[in-house]
Design an enzyme around this catalytic site. Structure first.
Site, short mmCIF file in Angstrom:
data_model
loop_
_atom_site.label_atom_id
_atom_site.label_comp_id
_atom_site.label_asym_id
_atom_site.label_seq_id
_atom_site.Cartn_x
_atom_site.Cartn_y
_atom_site.Cartn_z
N ASP A 5 0.81 -1.22 0.00
CA ASP A 5 0.00 0.00 0.00
C ASP A 5 0.84 1.26 0.00
O ASP A 5 0.35 2.34 0.36
CB ASP A 5 -0.95 0.00 1.20
CG ASP A 5 -0.19 -0.10 2.51
OD1 ASP A 5 0.77 -0.90 2.60
OD2 ASP A 5 -0.55 0.61 3.47
N ARG A 10 4.81 0.94 -11.96
CA ARG A 10 4.14 0.54 -10.73
C ARG A 10 3.19 -0.63 -11.00
O ARG A 10 3.08 -1.57 -10.21
CB ARG A 10 3.37 1.72 -10.12
CG ARG A 10 4.27 2.85 -9.62
CD ARG A 10 3.51 3.85 -8.76
NE ARG A 10 2.41 4.51 -9.47
CZ ARG A 10 2.53 5.65 -10.15
NH1 ARG A 10 3.70 6.26 -10.24
NH2 ARG A 10 1.47 6.19 -10.74
N LYS A 28 -6.87 -0.17 6.11
CA LYS A 28 -5.69 0.10 6.93
C LYS A 28 -5.52 1.60 7.15
O LYS A 28 -5.70 2.39 6.22
CB LYS A 28 -4.45 -0.47 6.25
CG LYS A 28 -3.15 -0.17 6.99
CD LYS A 28 -2.14 0.46 6.07
CE LYS A 28 -0.86 0.80 6.81
NZ LYS A 28 0.31 0.75 5.96
N GLU A 62 -3.61 0.45 13.56
CA GLU A 62 -2.15 0.51 13.52
C GLU A 62 -1.59 1.81 14.10
O GLU A 62 -1.36 2.77 13.38
CB GLU A 62 -1.65 0.36 12.07
CG GLU A 62 -0.13 0.37 11.95
CD GLU A 62 0.36 0.36 10.51
OE1 GLU A 62 1.58 0.41 10.31
OE2 GLU A 62 -0.47 0.31 9.58
N GLU A 70 1.67 2.84 14.95
CA GLU A 70 3.06 2.37 14.89
C GLU A 70 3.93 3.16 15.86
O GLU A 70 3.99 4.39 15.79
CB GLU A 70 3.62 2.51 13.47
CG GLU A 70 5.08 2.06 13.39
CD GLU A 70 5.64 2.10 11.98
OE1 GLU A 70 6.85 1.87 11.83
OE2 GLU A 70 4.88 2.37 11.03
N LYS A 73 -2.33 -4.06 14.00
CA LYS A 73 -1.03 -4.07 13.34
C LYS A 73 -0.04 -3.31 14.24
O LYS A 73 0.30 -2.17 13.97
CB LYS A 73 -1.10 -3.44 11.95
CG LYS A 73 0.19 -3.59 11.15
CD LYS A 73 0.03 -3.21 9.70
CE LYS A 73 1.35 -3.36 8.95
NZ LYS A 73 1.24 -3.10 7.50
N SER A 115 6.77 -4.82 10.28
CA SER A 115 8.20 -5.12 10.40
C SER A 115 9.00 -3.89 10.81
O SER A 115 10.05 -4.01 11.44
CB SER A 115 8.75 -5.70 9.10
OG SER A 115 8.47 -4.84 8.01
N GLY A 116 8.53 -2.70 10.44
CA GLY A 116 9.11 -1.46 10.94
C GLY A 116 10.57 -1.22 10.63
O GLY A 116 11.26 -0.56 11.40
N GLY A 117 11.07 -1.75 9.54
CA GLY A 117 12.46 -1.51 9.18
C GLY A 117 13.42 -2.60 9.62
O GLY A 117 14.64 -2.49 9.42
N SER A 119 2.09 -8.61 8.87
CA SER A 119 1.60 -7.73 7.81
C SER A 119 2.82 -6.93 7.36
O SER A 119 3.03 -5.79 7.78
CB SER A 119 0.49 -6.81 8.32
OG SER A 119 0.08 -5.92 7.29
N TYR A 145 5.32 6.60 4.43
CA TYR A 145 4.73 5.81 3.38
C TYR A 145 4.22 6.68 2.25
O TYR A 145 3.69 6.22 1.32
CB TYR A 145 3.58 4.95 3.95
CG TYR A 145 4.07 3.79 4.78
CD1 TYR A 145 4.16 2.53 4.23
CD2 TYR A 145 4.46 3.97 6.09
CE1 TYR A 145 4.61 1.45 4.98
CE2 TYR A 145 4.91 2.91 6.85
CZ TYR A 145 4.97 1.65 6.30
OH TYR A 145 5.42 0.59 7.04
#
Length: 394
Positions: A69, A91, A181, A221, A223, A263, A305-307, A332, A394
């Site tokens: 996304d 893309r 999301k 989410e 984060e 998430k 996963s956050g990097g 995810s 993002y």
């Protein structure tokens, strides 16, 4: 931090920002101060049964979510890393590669799409959404409008997108999306301030209620960014505060817990902390936070996963599935599923099959981790490279 660490009682006052305002000191409306008849709303929307079925499908054993996304700008950065221009054609080619991977549905139960992809077709005229449905993969859609500065905070952000959300989610449902999301963030180096946490929690709750009214299972989410040099105990403290606020406002907005997915970030030390934490330690702290804050009615915990590197994200997930949990604990992932795919593809048509095989390798690894059976054997050096980007957007 060693995995044998004990959990001390946390002192909120130790926080520069978060501890200076009590999260439990909400004034009660006058109507609650005196005895009176209380009418508790029973939420039974037209989509309730479908929401529960969708959530259960996504939270199915051995499967997780493929997140693709990224905004067009962020997708452009991914393409630029392999020497491709950021055009709709490129893309389309990349997302078609991902969504048409044979056998993907064995390991992937849902895929979060950007709006462009939801309405896009493949080069042979097939709807991208139909490519997913044919493999029993639930199509999802990113619905937030990104982060903007939050006035009155400690240089923090809030997530915009509530205006017009009801009409957009209704249209997304018609187009085939069945879950949504919304990503907002909390920064530990910035405090976080009580204002920023409250704004994040309220925005998530309003989005969740609106999404459910449109037939979309909301992914919740907030984060907690990896940025900072703090230890894992500090992350745990903040995560507990954030999730307590989130569930307070979800309940206030009559959100059906059985029809949502979470998430969360894993509870880890800050990316700049001097000591790394083992998967066992991360699992211990993360599961402690979840058990303290997340009701068992929630069907699925789909970690971001956050990097982290591809292998780190898989190892940590595996460690969390070494014993039974009240929820489906899964993944995810975006970068942690796509990095090897991009490097293999390189934008060359002759590499599509090899790139799809690379996606299946990562998807299968995380499927095994969801079942607690991942060993980490035969992983490539590329899969072990960290992908942390400070202040990632993002």
């Amino acid at each position: 931090m060693a995995s044998s660490a004990t959990f001390a009682k946390l002192d909120a006052a130790s926080s520069t920002w978060i501890g200076h305002q009590s999260f439990s000191s909400r004034p009660l409306p006058s109507s609650r101060l005196a005895p009176s008849r209380v009418s508790l709303p029973i939420r039974a929307g037209q989509y309730t049964d479908e929401l529960l079925k969708t959530a259960k499908t996504i939270a199915s054993p051995g499967r997780g979510i493929l997140a693709i996304d990224e905004s067009n700008a962020t997708c452009g950065k991914r393409l630029d890393s392999i020497g491709l221009d950021n055009t709709e054609t490129n893309r389309q080619a990349y997302r078609q590669l991902l969504l048409t991977t044979p056998g993907l549905g064995q390991y992937i139960s849902g895929s979060i799409l950007f709006e462009e992809t939801l309405y896009q077709t493949t080069t042979d005229g097939k709807k991208m959404v139909d490519c997913l449905v044919e493999q029993n993969i639930v199509p999802g859609i990113k619905v937030d409008k990104g982060l903007v500065p939050l006035p009155g905070s400690n240089n923090e952000s809030w997530c915009q997108g509530l205006d017009g959300l009801a009409s957009r989610t209704s249209e997304y449902y018609k187009q085939g999306a069945r879950f949504a999301k919304w990503r907002t963030v909390v920064s530990i180096p910035c405090g976080p301030s009580a204002l920023a946490v409250k704004e994040a929690a309220w925005g998530l709750a309003r989005y969740a209620a609106i999404s459910q009214d449109s037939g979309l299972v909301p992914i919740v989410e907030p984060e907690i960014l990896l940025d900072g040099d703090h230890g894992i105990e500090r992350t745990l403290e903040v995560a507990e505060k954030v999730w307590s606020e989130v569930f307070f406002y979800l309940a206030e907005n009559n959100v059906v817990f059985e029809g949502i997915l979470l998430k969360p970030s894993m509870v880890t030390p800050g990316a700049e902390h001097k000591e790394r934490a083992s998967p066992e330690t991360i699992a211990k702290y993360t599961l402690t936070m979840l058990r303290r804050r997340v009701p068992p009615a929630v069907p699925g915990i789909m970690f971001l996963s956050g990097g982290q590197s591809e292998v780190e994200a898989t190892l940590n997930l595996n460690a969390m599935n070494q014993s039974p949990n009240p929820w489906h604990v899964s993944f995810s992932y975006a970068r942690a599923l796509q990095n090897s795919v991009l490097k293999t593809w390189k934008g060359q048509p002759e590499n599509v099959e090899a790139a799809q095989k690379a996606l299946l390798v990562r998807a299968k690894a995380n499927s095994l981790a969801q079942l607690g059976k991942y060993t980490g054997e035969d992983e490539s050096d590329e899969a072990k490279k960290g992908m942390f980007v400070k202040g990632y957007t993002y």
